[in-house]
Scaffold this motif. Structure first.
Motif, short mmCIF file in Angstrom:
data_model
loop_
_atom_site.label_atom_id
_atom_site.label_comp_id
_atom_site.label_asym_id
_atom_site.label_seq_id
_atom_site.Cartn_x
_atom_site.Cartn_y
_atom_site.Cartn_z
N MET A 1 5.62 7.70 -5.94
CA MET A 1 4.76 6.58 -5.62
C MET A 1 3.73 6.95 -4.55
SD MET A 1 5.72 2.91 -3.94
CE MET A 1 5.41 1.62 -5.11
N GLY A 2 4.10 7.81 -3.61
CA GLY A 2 3.16 8.18 -2.56
C GLY A 2 2.94 7.08 -1.55
N PHE A 3 1.72 6.95 -1.07
CA PHE A 3 1.42 6.02 0.01
C PHE A 3 0.21 5.15 -0.32
CE2 PHE A 3 3.60 9.70 1.75
CZ PHE A 3 4.69 9.09 2.36
N PRO A 4 0.35 4.27 -1.30
CA PRO A 4 -0.77 3.41 -1.68
C PRO A 4 -1.21 2.55 -0.51
CG PRO A 4 1.29 2.61 -2.64
CD PRO A 4 1.58 3.95 -2.07
N GLY A 5 -2.52 2.31 -0.44
CA GLY A 5 -3.04 1.44 0.62
C GLY A 5 -3.04 2.08 1.99
N THR A 6 -2.84 3.39 2.06
CA THR A 6 -2.80 4.06 3.36
C THR A 6 -4.12 4.77 3.64
OG1 THR A 6 -0.40 4.36 3.23
CG2 THR A 6 -1.59 5.78 4.75
N TRP A 7 -4.67 4.53 4.82
CA TRP A 7 -5.90 5.17 5.28
C TRP A 7 -5.59 6.00 6.52
CZ3 TRP A 7 -9.91 0.52 5.29
CH2 TRP A 7 -10.08 0.07 3.96
N MET A 8 -6.35 7.06 6.73
CA MET A 8 -6.18 7.91 7.91
C MET A 8 -7.55 8.42 8.35
SD MET A 8 -3.78 11.31 8.42
CE MET A 8 -4.72 12.37 7.32
N THR A 9 -7.78 8.50 9.64
CA THR A 9 -9.03 9.08 10.13
C THR A 9 -9.10 10.54 9.72
OG1 THR A 9 -7.91 9.47 12.23
CG2 THR A 9 -9.33 7.53 12.10
N SER A 165 6.32 -2.25 3.15
CA SER A 165 7.53 -1.50 2.81
C SER A 165 7.26 -0.18 2.08
CB SER A 165 8.46 -2.36 1.94
OG SER A 165 7.87 -2.61 0.68
N THR A 166 6.18 -0.10 1.29
CA THR A 166 5.97 1.12 0.51
C THR A 166 5.77 2.33 1.43
OG1 THR A 166 3.56 0.77 0.35
CG2 THR A 166 4.93 -0.14 -1.42
N PHE A 167 5.21 2.09 2.58
CA PHE A 167 4.99 3.15 3.57
C PHE A 167 6.34 3.69 4.07
CE2 PHE A 167 3.93 4.64 7.90
CZ PHE A 167 2.81 5.43 7.64
N ILE A 168 7.29 2.77 4.25
CA ILE A 168 8.62 3.14 4.79
C ILE A 168 9.46 3.86 3.74
CG2 ILE A 168 10.76 2.21 5.76
CD1 ILE A 168 9.04 -0.17 6.82
N TRP A 169 9.42 3.37 2.50
CA TRP A 169 10.26 3.94 1.44
C TRP A 169 10.07 5.44 1.29
CZ3 TRP A 169 8.78 -0.07 -2.90
CH2 TRP A 169 9.42 -1.28 -2.62
N ASN A 170 8.84 5.88 1.46
CA ASN A 170 8.53 7.28 1.19
C ASN A 170 8.52 8.16 2.43
OD1 ASN A 170 8.22 7.42 -1.69
ND2 ASN A 170 6.50 6.04 -1.43
N GLY A 171 9.11 7.64 3.51
CA GLY A 171 9.30 8.49 4.67
C GLY A 171 8.40 8.21 5.85
N GLY A 172 7.63 7.12 5.79
CA GLY A 172 6.77 6.78 6.92
C GLY A 172 7.49 5.92 7.95
N ARG A 173 6.97 5.89 9.14
CA ARG A 173 7.50 5.03 10.19
C ARG A 173 6.35 4.49 11.01
NH1 ARG A 173 12.27 3.54 12.21
NH2 ARG A 173 12.24 2.71 14.34
N TYR A 174 6.37 3.17 11.25
CA TYR A 174 5.32 2.53 12.03
C TYR A 174 5.60 2.66 13.53
CZ TYR A 174 3.93 0.24 7.66
OH TYR A 174 3.51 -0.01 6.38
N ASN A 175 4.54 2.95 14.26
CA ASN A 175 4.61 2.90 15.72
C ASN A 175 4.23 1.53 16.25
OD1 ASN A 175 3.52 5.87 14.94
ND2 ASN A 175 4.96 5.97 16.64
N LYS A 176 3.46 0.78 15.45
CA LYS A 176 3.00 -0.53 15.90
C LYS A 176 2.68 -1.42 14.71
CE LYS A 176 1.40 -3.59 18.90
NZ LYS A 176 2.32 -4.26 19.85
#
Length: 272
Positions: A1-9, A165-176
């Motif tokens: 699934m990857g990280f849909p909806g994710t942006w990065m500088t 949640s999709t960010f978390i499922w694939n190994g991400g973690r929020y700092n804020k």
């Protein structure tokens, strides 16, 4: 699934999980400015460069590497479910979009036909019973989310917890995770925690509300749109959003959160 909806500088200073209808245009422009010292000329959602986005193939490698390595500060922004779904109705259902057409082609005619809603005529500017039409729209929202009919749920009114949640499922973690209702306070915390090529002065950043003016103005206070049945539907659809992001389900007129977001709770419950 990857990280849909994710942006990065592009400088990889910060990662942002987009949640539609939660100040995403303004946040995207702030990220662009923090890297390039200028705003993107146009709607940031249309940008094909200047910002890494999961939807751009060349961005997927850098985003995956940074999210899974949890070495880049990651955040998202949420909004009161009552005002978010109301905003979706006036913008996406009643409004004419940037391309001069109705949102998603035949969606609005379908809702007019099957749910009996009104949208203010051809241009969205005519008088109509906003409360009645909005409550009928809520039935459609419930049907699309609960039963996936007459179509799959749309990203603008599907639950925020689903996006987050999709960010978390694939190994991400929020700092804020912060609230649009305290935008400057939350965004400043993010900026204070990262190093950017260009300094961002939040006090002088304009609000990039790309949906502004698309549809009719809301004619009544928020609470007037929600009777007992509407509140029941809202709770059925967005219970997790109210609980995790600390919004007041009992009082639609109170858009402010009632407590602090517990990041450990969010990761535990949305990582299941």
């Amino acid at each position: 699934m990857g990280f849909p909806g994710t942006w990065m500088t592009e400088s990889e200073s910060v990662i942002y999980r987009v949640v539609p209808k939660c100040a995403c245009s303004t946040i995207g422009q702030i990220l662009h400015y923090s890297d390039h010292g200028k705003f993107f000329d146009g709607d940031i959602h249309d940008a094909q460069n200047g910002l890494h986005k999961w939807a751009l193939e060349h961005s997927q490698g850098p985003i995956t590497r940074n999210v899974r390595g949890q070495r880049t500060y990651a955040f998202t922004c949420v909004r009161n479910p009552y005002t978010r779904v109301l905003s979706s109705f006036f913008d996406k259902i009643c409004g004419i979009q940037r391309n001069g057409k109705r949102y998603r082609g035949n969606l609005v005619p379908k809702l007019i036909n099957e749910y009996g809603i009104e949208v203010g005529g051809e241009d969205g500017k005519q008088e109509f019973d906003q409360i009645q039409s909005f409550r009928r729209f809520l039935l459609f929202v419930r049907d699309s989310i609960r039963f996936r009919r007459p179509m799959d749920p749309d990203i603008h009114w599907s639950a925020m917890s689903g996006h987050v949640s999709t960010f978390i499922w694939n190994g991400g973690r929020y700092n804020k995770i912060f609230w649009t209702e305290d935008f400057n306070g939350g965004m400043q915390e993010v900026l204070d925690a990262i190093e950017t090529p260009h300094t961002v002065d939040l006090a002088n950043i304009p609000r990039f509300n790309e949906s502004e003016g698309h549809g009719p103005k809301r004619a009544h206070p928020v609470e007037d749109y929600f009777d007992d049945l509407s509140m029941h539907l809202i709770y059925e659809i967005y219970k997790r959003d109210f609980d995790l992001f600390k919004y007041d389900f009992e009082d639609p007129s109170n858009k402010m959160p009632t407590g602090e977001i517990d990041l450990d709770e969010v990761h535990a419950k949305l990582g299941e």
